[in-house]
Enzyme design. Sequence first.
Site, short mmCIF file in Angstrom:
data_model
loop_
_atom_site.label_atom_id
_atom_site.label_comp_id
_atom_site.label_asym_id
_atom_site.label_seq_id
_atom_site.Cartn_x
_atom_site.Cartn_y
_atom_site.Cartn_z
N PHE A 1 -1.72 16.16 4.68
CA PHE A 1 -2.08 15.55 3.40
C PHE A 1 -0.86 15.60 2.49
O PHE A 1 -0.35 16.66 2.17
CB PHE A 1 -3.29 16.24 2.76
CG PHE A 1 -3.85 15.41 1.64
CD1 PHE A 1 -4.66 14.32 1.91
CD2 PHE A 1 -3.50 15.68 0.32
CE1 PHE A 1 -5.15 13.52 0.89
CE2 PHE A 1 -3.99 14.88 -0.71
CZ PHE A 1 -4.81 13.80 -0.42
N ASP B 1 -4.14 5.48 6.58
CA ASP B 1 -4.67 6.70 7.19
C ASP B 1 -5.64 6.27 8.29
O ASP B 1 -5.22 5.93 9.39
CB ASP B 1 -5.33 7.50 6.06
CG ASP B 1 -5.74 8.89 6.45
OD1 ASP B 1 -5.04 9.53 7.23
OD2 ASP B 1 -6.79 9.36 5.95
N GLU C 1 0.84 -1.21 0.00
CA GLU C 1 0.00 0.00 0.00
C GLU C 1 0.87 1.25 0.00
O GLU C 1 2.03 1.20 0.36
CB GLU C 1 -0.84 0.00 1.28
CG GLU C 1 -2.31 0.08 1.21
CD GLU C 1 -3.02 1.04 0.29
OE1 GLU C 1 -2.41 1.69 -0.58
OE2 GLU C 1 -4.23 1.14 0.46
N ASP C 2 0.29 2.36 -0.41
CA ASP C 2 1.02 3.61 -0.35
C ASP C 2 0.98 4.23 1.05
O ASP C 2 1.99 4.67 1.57
CB ASP C 2 0.48 4.61 -1.41
CG ASP C 2 -1.03 4.77 -1.38
OD1 ASP C 2 -1.71 4.15 -0.52
OD2 ASP C 2 -1.56 5.52 -2.23
N ARG D 1 1.06 12.30 -8.71
CA ARG D 1 1.56 10.94 -8.51
C ARG D 1 2.98 10.76 -9.01
O ARG D 1 3.72 9.92 -8.52
CB ARG D 1 0.67 9.93 -9.25
CG ARG D 1 -0.73 9.76 -8.67
CD ARG D 1 -1.37 8.51 -9.26
NE ARG D 1 -2.81 8.44 -9.10
CZ ARG D 1 -3.43 7.99 -8.01
NH1 ARG D 1 -2.75 7.56 -6.98
NH2 ARG D 1 -4.76 7.96 -7.97
#
Length: 189
Positions: A161, A108, A104-105, A174
């Site tokens: 963020f 959160d 996963e990136d 990205r």
Amino acid sequence: MAYCMDNDIAEVLISREEIDNIVKRISAQITEDYRESEHLVLLCVLKGSAPFFGDLVRHLGIPCEFEFMRVSSYGSGTCSSGELKIILDMNRADISECDVVIVEDIIDSGNTLFKLKQYILDKGAKSVKICTLLDKPDRRLPEIKDKLTTDYTGAQIPDEFVVGYGLDYNEKYRNLPYVGVLKREVYEK
Ligand code: IMP
Ligand code: MG
């Protein structure tokens, strides 16, 4: 003058060099941990983890297969909706012999990975571990905190963020080669 993405970044959080070190460290760990595995599958969670996944697998010293899924628990903004929507599933009938590492990136709220891990376990995988480039522990939902552990973490980051190295805001940023904090004025318009 040409539009420059860097101008929308308030601060570089993880530099290219740091990303490189993270990738090498985690690849070495996975190589060590799965040396005896007969069927290792690395599952790329599209789209965000694509650059991380690509770098990670190139440093692995053991055989592995690739799978790709696209899921969403986010709308187009900066808040999690909580629901796991499977947009693209892996094309594999039987994963009962497989040791799966979900790549996963970012974690959160924890919603996406908690539900995705359960989904892979329900499909009958032999084992499932979680590898994430970034973790925002302060954002974890209380009901998920104790139930979700990450096995490989690149870096823990504060509640900001972030974009770049796969991470997006409305599909942009990205392709930045580093992870940076997005200027608030970009999304608080
Ligand atoms: P969770 O379900 O709340 O853990 O959200 C995980 C997903 O939300 C990630 O896979 C990202 O796609 C997205 N996300 C969470 N935080 C950020 C961020 O800071 N920047 C970009 N995307 C994020
Ligand atoms: Mg994601």
